[in-house]
Design a protein around this motif. Structure first.
Motif, PDB file in Angstrom:
ATOM      1  N   ALA A  52      45.988  -8.901  15.111  1.00 20.23           N
ATOM      2  CA  ALA A  52      45.177  -9.035  14.067  1.00 20.23           C
ATOM      3  C   ALA A  52      43.701  -9.516  14.362  1.00 20.23           C
ATOM      4  CB  ALA A  52      45.557 -10.118  12.912  1.00 20.23           C
ATOM      5  N   THR A  53      43.722 -10.465  15.490  1.00 21.92           N
ATOM      6  CA  THR A  53      42.362 -10.902  16.019  1.00 21.92           C
ATOM      7  C   THR A  53      41.394  -9.748  16.311  1.00 21.92           C
ATOM      8  OG1 THR A  53      42.949 -13.183  16.496  1.00 21.92           O
ATOM      9  CG2 THR A  53      40.961 -12.186  17.643  1.00 21.92           C
ATOM     10  N   ASP A  54      41.977  -8.834  17.191  1.00 19.52           N
ATOM     11  CA  ASP A  54      41.077  -7.709  17.902  1.00 19.52           C
ATOM     12  C   ASP A  54      41.016  -6.685  16.669  1.00 19.52           C
ATOM     13  OD1 ASP A  54      40.897  -5.758  20.319  1.00 19.52           O
ATOM     14  OD2 ASP A  54      41.854  -4.747  18.587  1.00 19.52           O
ATOM     15  N   LEU A  55      42.032  -6.461  15.752  1.00 22.10           N
ATOM     16  CA  LEU A  55      42.041  -5.481  14.894  1.00 22.10           C
ATOM     17  C   LEU A  55      40.866  -5.948  13.735  1.00 22.10           C
ATOM     18  CD1 LEU A  55      45.494  -4.575  14.218  1.00 22.10           C
ATOM     19  CD2 LEU A  55      43.764  -3.034  15.592  1.00 22.10           C
ATOM     20  N   ASN A  56      40.799  -7.259  13.523  1.00 26.08           N
ATOM     21  CA  ASN A  56      39.976  -7.583  12.472  1.00 26.08           C
ATOM     22  C   ASN A  56      38.496  -7.778  12.855  1.00 26.08           C
ATOM     23  OD1 ASN A  56      41.588  -8.075   9.903  1.00 26.08           O
ATOM     24  ND2 ASN A  56      42.119  -9.846  11.013  1.00 26.08           N
ATOM     25  N   ASP A  57      38.250  -7.895  14.122  1.00 25.58           N
ATOM     26  CA  ASP A  57      36.810  -7.559  14.976  1.00 25.58           C
ATOM     27  C   ASP A  57      36.432  -6.181  14.448  1.00 25.58           C
ATOM     28  OD1 ASP A  57      36.877 -10.259  15.855  1.00 25.58           O
ATOM     29  OD2 ASP A  57      36.828  -9.700  17.791  1.00 25.58           O
ATOM     30  N   ARG A  58      37.414  -5.395  14.853  1.00 24.96           N
ATOM     31  CA  ARG A  58      36.858  -4.113  14.935  1.00 24.96           C
ATOM     32  C   ARG A  58      36.788  -3.419  13.432  1.00 24.96           C
ATOM     33  NH1 ARG A  58      36.925  -3.337  20.124  1.00 24.96           N
ATOM     34  NH2 ARG A  58      38.575  -4.386  21.267  1.00 24.96           N
ATOM     35  N   VAL A  59      37.687  -4.070  12.529  1.00 21.95           N
ATOM     36  CA  VAL A  59      37.481  -3.569  11.150  1.00 21.95           C
ATOM     37  C   VAL A  59      36.029  -4.097  10.349  1.00 21.95           C
ATOM     38  CG1 VAL A  59      38.495  -3.845   8.793  1.00 21.95           C
ATOM     39  CG2 VAL A  59      40.047  -3.223  10.875  1.00 21.95           C
ATOM     40  N   PHE A  60      35.940  -5.442  10.615  1.00 23.72           N
ATOM     41  CA  PHE A  60      34.855  -6.121  10.049  1.00 23.72           C
ATOM     42  C   PHE A  60      33.428  -5.708  11.006  1.00 23.72           C
ATOM     43  CE2 PHE A  60      38.379  -8.089   7.943  1.00 23.72           C
ATOM     44  CZ  PHE A  60      37.635  -8.876   6.886  1.00 23.72           C
ATOM     45  N   ASP A  61      33.536  -5.683  12.344  1.00 23.88           N
ATOM     46  CA  ASP A  61      32.324  -5.630  12.972  1.00 23.88           C
ATOM     47  C   ASP A  61      31.789  -4.189  12.980  1.00 23.88           C
ATOM     48  OD1 ASP A  61      30.063  -6.721  14.556  1.00 23.88           O
ATOM     49  OD2 ASP A  61      31.242  -5.747  16.019  1.00 23.88           O
ATOM     50  N   SER A  62      32.700  -3.146  13.439  1.00 23.74           N
ATOM     51  CA  SER A  62      32.693  -1.811  13.685  1.00 23.74           C
ATOM     52  C   SER A  62      33.044  -1.118  12.688  1.00 23.74           C
ATOM     53  CB  SER A  62      33.298  -1.702  14.944  1.00 23.74           C
ATOM     54  OG  SER A  62      32.930  -2.341  16.068  1.00 23.74           O
ATOM     55  N   LEU A  63      33.727  -1.407  11.646  1.00 25.70           N
ATOM     56  CA  LEU A  63      33.999  -0.676  10.521  1.00 25.70           C
ATOM     57  C   LEU A  63      34.997   0.589  10.778  1.00 25.70           C
ATOM     58  CD1 LEU A  63      30.722  -0.515   8.455  1.00 25.70           C
ATOM     59  CD2 LEU A  63      32.329  -2.086   8.399  1.00 25.70           C
ATOM     60  N   ARG A  64      35.844  -0.102  11.724  1.00 28.48           N
ATOM     61  CA  ARG A  64      36.977   1.112  12.184  1.00 28.48           C
ATOM     62  C   ARG A  64      37.899   0.756  11.010  1.00 28.48           C
ATOM     63  NH1 ARG A  64      35.601   4.226  16.525  1.00 28.48           N
ATOM     64  NH2 ARG A  64      34.489   2.852  18.261  1.00 28.48           N
ATOM     65  N   PRO A  65      38.534   1.917  10.805  1.00 26.00           N
ATOM     66  CA  PRO A  65      39.824   2.018   9.460  1.00 26.00           C
ATOM     67  C   PRO A  65      41.204   1.080  10.367  1.00 26.00           C
ATOM     68  CG  PRO A  65      39.934   4.137  10.801  1.00 26.00           C
ATOM     69  CD  PRO A  65      38.585   3.140  11.282  1.00 26.00           C
ATOM     70  N   SER A  66      41.610   0.270   9.565  1.00 26.49           N
ATOM     71  CA  SER A  66      42.945  -0.234   9.791  1.00 26.49           C
ATOM     72  C   SER A  66      44.059   0.697  10.341  1.00 26.49           C
ATOM     73  CB  SER A  66      43.245  -1.488   8.682  1.00 26.49           C
ATOM     74  OG  SER A  66      44.657  -1.792   8.817  1.00 26.49           O
ATOM     75  N   PRO A  67      44.915   0.217  11.340  1.00 29.14           N
ATOM     76  CA  PRO A  67      46.129   1.168  11.755  1.00 29.14           C
ATOM     77  C   PRO A  67      46.943   1.286  10.288  1.00 29.14           C
ATOM     78  CG  PRO A  67      45.882  -0.634  13.308  1.00 29.14           C
ATOM     79  CD  PRO A  67      44.773  -0.798  12.305  1.00 29.14           C
ATOM     80  N   LYS A  68      46.957   0.208   9.537  1.00 28.90           N
ATOM     81  CA  LYS A  68      47.676   0.571   8.299  1.00 28.90           C
ATOM     82  C   LYS A  68      47.264   1.754   7.511  1.00 28.90           C
ATOM     83  CE  LYS A  68      49.194  -4.156   7.566  1.00 28.90           C
ATOM     84  NZ  LYS A  68      49.443  -5.341   6.604  1.00 28.90           N
ATOM     85  N   LEU A  69      45.979   2.368   7.705  1.00 30.41           N
ATOM     86  CA  LEU A  69      45.580   3.565   6.982  1.00 30.41           C
ATOM     87  C   LEU A  69      45.823   4.756   7.907  1.00 30.41           C
ATOM     88  CD1 LEU A  69      42.129   2.100   5.680  1.00 30.41           C
ATOM     89  CD2 LEU A  69      44.124   2.381   4.502  1.00 30.41           C
ATOM     90  N   LEU A  70      46.255   4.518   9.182  1.00 33.33           N
ATOM     91  CA  LEU A  70      46.403   5.597  10.075  1.00 33.33           C
ATOM     92  C   LEU A  70      47.702   5.987  10.550  1.00 33.33           C
ATOM     93  CD1 LEU A  70      43.668   4.575  12.658  1.00 33.33           C
ATOM     94  CD2 LEU A  70      43.311   6.139  10.365  1.00 33.33           C
ATOM     95  N   PHE A  71      48.839   5.106  10.207  1.00 31.79           N
ATOM     96  CA  PHE A  71      49.977   5.334  10.295  1.00 31.79           C
ATOM     97  C   PHE A  71      51.042   4.979   9.101  1.00 31.79           C
ATOM     98  CE2 PHE A  71      48.415   4.644  14.562  1.00 31.79           C
ATOM     99  CZ  PHE A  71      49.119   5.541  15.181  1.00 31.79           C
TER     100      PHE A  71
END
Length: 339
Positions: A139-158
């Motif tokens: 979650a730490t890594d994922l939230n960095d990328r979701v909030f800062d880089s606007l990447r889609p969460s894995p929950k949207l991809l799988f």
């Protein structure tokens, strides 16, 4: 239709003396411009790249069972996938595999004292639970990328989906893990129909084998199993059967001198849970498989002669692929390997 053997080694370890450098077990079933991944052993992401496959073309991930050598790089697919699969928002990749076991396995008869379970609050998670836990762990890594880089969460991809075993077959994880049954469909799209059946790999349950049928032919993947009639049912007249194989002489060399409980229990496990080269050939012959390819090789470092002797016994085409080999699938099969 073809198969690319991304990784061909079995076992939760890196094999010493493995000159071929076999990656962990993982298989790509390629149909037209789409590929379907069976299991996610160590190195799967790198092997996908080396095979010239693009994650954007991933049609689904299918997990045969939840032993670590088949799932250890599932986290890398899920976490790194947010950089490769942005276009899958609204069309997530199916992630299909065993559901919760529901009960802990019996304690080995070799045990002096009963062990304490790992994660007692949820000791037998299925694929959907595993996906949730992986996302939470990163979650730490994922939230960095979701909030800062606007990447889609894995929950949207799988789209994680537990396989529901048909109630009428009488499955029970401890009392009846491999009932006689017919294959049942677990996935279907415009290119493939994927069927599953329960196989025998104690103590883990459920353990599945998968069959992919397309207009071009059929591919059956055993997962880990001892010889079982269900495997013959699933692989009936298949064009290509990929079946696990173990060298029991290696088992004897490694464990026969051990008198401690762990060593004896480990030897017991291999004999009740895996299949020899001869056994894989018996299954392929009984099923009428046109081509047999051995994979999930244990030990991964074994000399080629351990496996290749099967070429003199099998009536069809016999293959022992290496990592990144490509096996063509035609009907009737005329399989060849291209390295």
């Amino acid at each position: 239709m073809k198969v690319i053997t991304l990784g061909t080694a079995g076992g939760p370890r890196w094999w010493k003396g493995d000159a071929k450098d076999r990656a962990g077990i993982s298989t790509a079933v390629v149909v037209d411009d789409r590929f379907y991944l069976v299991d996610a052993g160590h190195g799967v992401g790198r092997r996908v790249r080396q095979a010239g496959l693009d994650l954007a073309d991933l049609g689904g991930v299918f997990i045969t069972h939840l032993h670590s050598d088949h799932t250890i790089d599932l986290p890398s697919l899920i976490v790194f996938g947010m950089h490769e699969l942005q276009e899958r928002v609204g069309d997530p990749v199916p992630l299909i595999g065993p559901g919760r076991r529901g009960e802990l396995p019996p304690v080995s008869s070799r045990a002096v004292t009963a062990p304490e379970p790992v994660s007692p609050h949820n000791p037998t998670p299925g694929v959907a639970d595993m996906f949730t836990s992986i996302v939470e762990a990163y979650a730490t890594d994922l939230n960095d990328r979701v909030f800062d880089s606007l990447r889609p969460s894995p929950k949207l991809l799988f789209d994680p989906r537990d396989i529901n075993v048909p109630a009428e077959v009488g499955y029970h994880p401890n009392d009846h893990p491999t009932p006689d049954m017919e294959p049942f469909v677990v996935f279907e799209d415009d290119l493939v129909t994927v069927s599953a059946i329960l196989v025998e790999h104690p103590p883990i349950a459920p353990a599945f084998a998968f069959r992919f049928d397309s207009e071009f032919g059929s591919v059956t993947v055993s997962g880990d199993t001892c010889e079982t009639a269900n495997m013959v049912r699933l692989a009936q007249d298949t064009d290509l059967l990929l079946h696990e194989a173990i060298d029991f002489s290696w088992v004897e060399d490694k464990y026969s001198h051990r008198t401690d409980a762990e060593g004896i229990a480990s030897r017991d496990h291999h004999y009740k849970s895996h299949t020899s080269v001869d056994g894989a050939i018996r299954i392929a012959d009984a099923a009428g498989a046109r081509t047999l390819a051995l994979h999930h090789l244990v030990p991964g470092s074994a000399d080629d002669s351990v496996w290749s002797r099967g070429s003199e016994q099998f009536t069809g085409t016999f293959l022992v692929p290496e990592d990144l080999d490509s096996v063509s699938v035609t009907t009737p099969a005329n399989a060849t390997i291209r390295s």
